[in-house]
Each structure stands twice: as structure tokens, then as C-alpha cells.
Design a protein around this motif. Structure first.
Motif, PDB file in Angstrom:
ATOM      1  N   LEU A   1       0.815  -1.212   0.000  1.00  0.00           N
ATOM      2  CA  LEU A   1       0.000   0.000   0.000  1.00  0.00           C
ATOM      3  C   LEU A   1       0.853   1.268   0.000  1.00  0.00           C
ATOM      4  O   LEU A   1       0.514   2.249  -0.664  1.00  0.00           O
ATOM      5  N   LEU A   2       1.955   1.250   0.734  1.00  0.00           N
ATOM      6  CA  LEU A   2       2.821   2.429   0.767  1.00  0.00           C
ATOM      7  C   LEU A   2       3.506   2.681  -0.563  1.00  0.00           C
ATOM      8  O   LEU A   2       3.969   3.804  -0.827  1.00  0.00           O
ATOM      9  N   ALA A   3       3.567   1.667  -1.423  1.00  0.00           N
ATOM     10  CA  ALA A   3       4.133   1.867  -2.763  1.00  0.00           C
ATOM     11  C   ALA A   3       3.341   2.906  -3.545  1.00  0.00           C
ATOM     12  O   ALA A   3       3.883   3.581  -4.427  1.00  0.00           O
TER      13      ALA A   3
ATOM     14  N   GLY B   1      19.113  -9.782   6.631  1.00  0.00           N
ATOM     15  CA  GLY B   1      20.149  -9.939   5.626  1.00  0.00           C
ATOM     16  C   GLY B   1      19.621 -10.248   4.244  1.00  0.00           C
ATOM     17  O   GLY B   1      20.367 -10.158   3.252  1.00  0.00           O
ATOM     18  N   GLN B   2      18.364 -10.603   4.139  1.00  0.00           N
ATOM     19  CA  GLN B   2      17.774 -10.926   2.852  1.00  0.00           C
ATOM     20  C   GLN B   2      17.060  -9.714   2.253  1.00  0.00           C
ATOM     21  O   GLN B   2      16.593  -8.831   2.976  1.00  0.00           O
ATOM     22  N   PRO B   3      16.928  -9.678   0.927  1.00  0.00           N
ATOM     23  CA  PRO B   3      16.081  -8.649   0.320  1.00  0.00           C
ATOM     24  C   PRO B   3      14.614  -8.992   0.549  1.00  0.00           C
ATOM     25  O   PRO B   3      14.258 -10.159   0.743  1.00  0.00           O
TER      26      PRO B   3
ATOM     27  N   PRO C   1       8.120 -12.443  -3.277  1.00  0.00           N
ATOM     28  CA  PRO C   1       8.537 -12.188  -4.667  1.00  0.00           C
ATOM     29  C   PRO C   1       7.655 -11.191  -5.405  1.00  0.00           C
ATOM     30  O   PRO C   1       8.116 -10.550  -6.361  1.00  0.00           O
ATOM     31  N   HIS C   2       6.390 -11.015  -4.982  1.00  0.00           N
ATOM     32  CA  HIS C   2       5.518 -10.087  -5.707  1.00  0.00           C
ATOM     33  C   HIS C   2       5.943  -8.631  -5.521  1.00  0.00           C
ATOM     34  O   HIS C   2       5.472  -7.753  -6.249  1.00  0.00           O
ATOM     35  N   LEU C   3       6.877  -8.361  -4.583  1.00  0.00           N
ATOM     36  CA  LEU C   3       7.369  -7.011  -4.343  1.00  0.00           C
ATOM     37  C   LEU C   3       8.727  -6.765  -5.009  1.00  0.00           C
ATOM     38  O   LEU C   3       9.407  -5.793  -4.700  1.00  0.00           O
TER      39      LEU C   3
END
Length: 347
Positions: free
Chosen positions: A23-25, A42-44, A50-52
Motif C-alpha cells: 500500500l505504501l508503494a 540480511g535478505q532482500p 517475490p511479488h514485491l
């Protein structure tokens, strides 16, 4: 605002954390600077969701690594019982919007009775404002810490609070039959949430003892000006998101179902995120899915002197992350709909 709102999200790996990011996107004033998820640090973010992948987001860190002094707003999307100690350590000027139950109950003894442990930040509890935007907007606008309502209380309170305030229904006879999608239980590995356990069926849970009951009673008692108790039973529905709350009420005096609809219509006429439907129209979760909207319908009961009030919301949006952003907008004196103009997804 000329400068972006610098935002941190604790518990970004949960469903409500991911919904906040989504939503903040679309919020033109927001910039996400910190995402915490201790187990995925440590992860993206796209490794967890994955949808982001297309969003430019900071990597996940532990909450201990986060620099809260460099932020304007912190959203706490952590499990119940874990926000209190962290919020107590945050800088005094940081705006905090908590999505858990940690600050919803004003009485710390009531919290301890229902959540099984003493409140860890009673001094912050005294400053917390209950965050049902439509019913507490003025206080939210002056708050430093907002406690967002649970998803069930959001729908039930929107449906019932104006009626108790107006004296249209009897406060001593409120039956709330509620149903929610499985995301309401959080993103954890639990046998009872496996597809084979949930699919092709429906079942009640927390019967007679669900933790949202005292939250509803706290706010409904304020609206009624007297002590209110509710008969509340939640059910789990095999769908990802969505919530439907059916409230059975006894009408006060000579009130009719038409009076109930009129009171709700007048109360929410200027509200951007609440629709009171015309006579005969039925609220449905599919009509609010993915949006910050709430739909309310009113029906006369076949039993004399009674009515049925039905409310539908998306439990992850209006019932959680969407409402949290709505509250942030009010806290920062932004237009309340900023970043929340998404229309419902259908089918």
C-alpha cells in the motif's frame, strides 16, 4: 509535505508487513527506509515476498540494528506481546502506529488477564490512542502512539458504535457472528492452518473466549455510556483475505431497521472509506477485497423488534495495514485518503 515521510516497518515478513509495503508503494509522500524481520535479516524483501520484486526496498535487518532516530513513523506489525518492549525503547518524537494488540486495551490489568502476562510498557500505554479512524479522528490527530484495532473489532465497531451512541439498539443484547480469511491468523507454520486442515470447511474458534471481545466491549461501552458485554463468535473461512461480521441486535423503543440504516448513513455520509448500502443490498467481501473500504448493510429481522447489521472489510487492509496508513495520514495532517485510493479487486 516537501520531504518524504521516512518510514520503518517492524515485522515486515508477516502478512500485515507485506501489505503495508504494497500500500505504501502508492503513497506519494512515503519512503520506506527500514524493514525489520529478525529471522530473515540480511535478505532482500523480494526473497520473502517475490511479488514485491519491482520495488526499491532496503534489505531486511533485525530490529536491534534499526536506526529509529532517522525515521518519522514506525509501523509495528509484530505478533501480539512483542511490540511493547521495543516501542518503550523508541525515541520520544517518533510517531508509532502499532498493528498488534499490545496497546489496544487501556487497562493494563485487563491486558494481563487476556494475554497471560503483565504489560511491558504501561507508561506508553497511558499515551496510546485507539486507532479506529472514523470514530476517534481528533485524538488520533494529536497522538504519538496509535493502537490500531483488531480486524474483527474494526468491522463490528463501525457497524454498532453509532447505533449505541444514538440509542437506536439495546446495549444488553448484541450478538456478533464473524468470519475471516486465514491471513487473520498470521504467517506462521501451524497445523491448523494447513490447506488440508482449512480447505473445504468452516469452523469456529476462540468460542466464548476470543481476545477481541474485551476490545469490542471497551469501545462499545464508551459509545453506549454504560457497561456493554457482547456475544462474539469468530469463524475461519477457507479464503486468503476478507472478513464478514453479522451483528444481531434488539431495537430500542420504537426504532426500526430503517432507523438503523438512517443513523449509520448520517454518521458515515462524509466518510471516504465507509459505504452504507441502500435497502436490500448485501455487503460482500469480494466487493472490498484489496481496498480500505468497509461496506455496511441493514436488514429487518423476521423476529419482531430485531435487526441484522452486516459489515464487510478486507482484514489485511481496512482491518489492519490500510487503517494503519489512514491513521498515519491523520497523525501527520495529510489528506486521509493519501495512498489509499485503490479500488477493490474483482473478481
Amino acid at each position: 509535505m516537501s520531504d518524504p515521510i521516512r518510514i520503518g516497518i517492524l515485522g515486515a515478513s508477516g502478512y500485515t508487513g507485506a501489505e503495508l509495503v504494497r500500500l505504501l508503494a502508492g503513497h506519494p509522500d512515503a519512503q520506506i527506509r527500514v524493514l525489520t524481520a529478525n529471522q530473515q535479516a540480511g535478505q532482500p524483501m523480494h526473497a520473502v515476498y517475490p511479488h514485491l520484486r519491482s520495488m526499491d526496498l532496503p534489505d531486511l535487518v533485525t530490529w536491534e540494528e534499526a536506526d529509529w532516530s532517522a525515521l518519522d513513523v514506525a509501523f509495528c506489525a509484530l505478533p501480539h506481546g512483542t511490540s511493547q518492549a521495543i516501542v518503550a525503547q523508541m525515541p520520544a518524537g517518533l510517531k508509532v502506529v502499532d498493528l498488534s494488540a499490545d496497546f489496544r486495551l487501556r487497562d493494563v490489568d485487563t491486558y494481563a488477564a487476556w494475554y497471560g502476562k503483565a504489560h511491558q510498557a504501561p507508561e506508553r500505554q497511558r499515551d496510546a490512542v485507539y486507532g479506529l479512524t472514523e470514530l476517534n479522528r481528533t485524538a488520533i490527530g494529536h497522538a504519538g502512539l496509535v493502537a490500531c484495532p483488531g480486524c474483527y473489532p474494526t468491522a463490528a465497531l463501525l457497524a454498532l458504535s453509532p447505533l449505541l451512541d444514538a440509542g437506536t439498539v439495546e446495549p444488553g443484547d448484541l450478538i456478533i457472528d464473524a468470519k475471516s480469511g486465514v491471513t487473520g491468523a498470521g504467517r506462521k507454520v501451524t497445523q491448523g492452518l494447513l490447506f488440508a486442515e482449512v480447505g473445504e470447511g468452516i469452523h469456529p474458534y476462540g468460542v466464548g473466549k476470543h481476545r477481541h471481545a474485551p476490545e469490542m466491549e471497551q469501545e462499545l461501552s464508551l459509545a453506549a455510556g454504560a457497561d456493554v458485554r457482547v456475544n462474539f463468535t469468530p469463524h475461519l473461512i477457507p479464503m486468503n483475505r476478507g472478513e464478514l461480521v453479522t451483528c444481531h441486535v434488539r431495537l430500542a423503543g420504537d426504532a426500526t431497521a430503517g432507523d438503523v440504516r438512517r443513523v449509520l448513513g448520517e454518521r458515515y455520509d462524509a466518510e471516504p472509506f465507509v459505504r452504507v448500502l441502500p435497502e436490500g443490498a448485501t455487503p460482500a467481501t469480494r466487493n472490498v477485497r484489496g481496498s480500505n473500504m468497509a461496506e455496511i448493510g441493514v436488514f429487518p429481522d423476521r423476529l419482531p423488534g430485531r435487526a441484522v447489521v452486516v459489515a464487510a472489510i478486507d482484514n489485511l487492509a481496512k482491518g489492519s495495514s490500510g487503517q494503519a496508513i489512514q491513521n498515519m495520514n491523520v497523525m501527520l495532517a495529510l489528506h486521509e485518503t493519501r495512498g489509499l485510493e485503490l479500488q477493490p479487486m474483482f473478481p
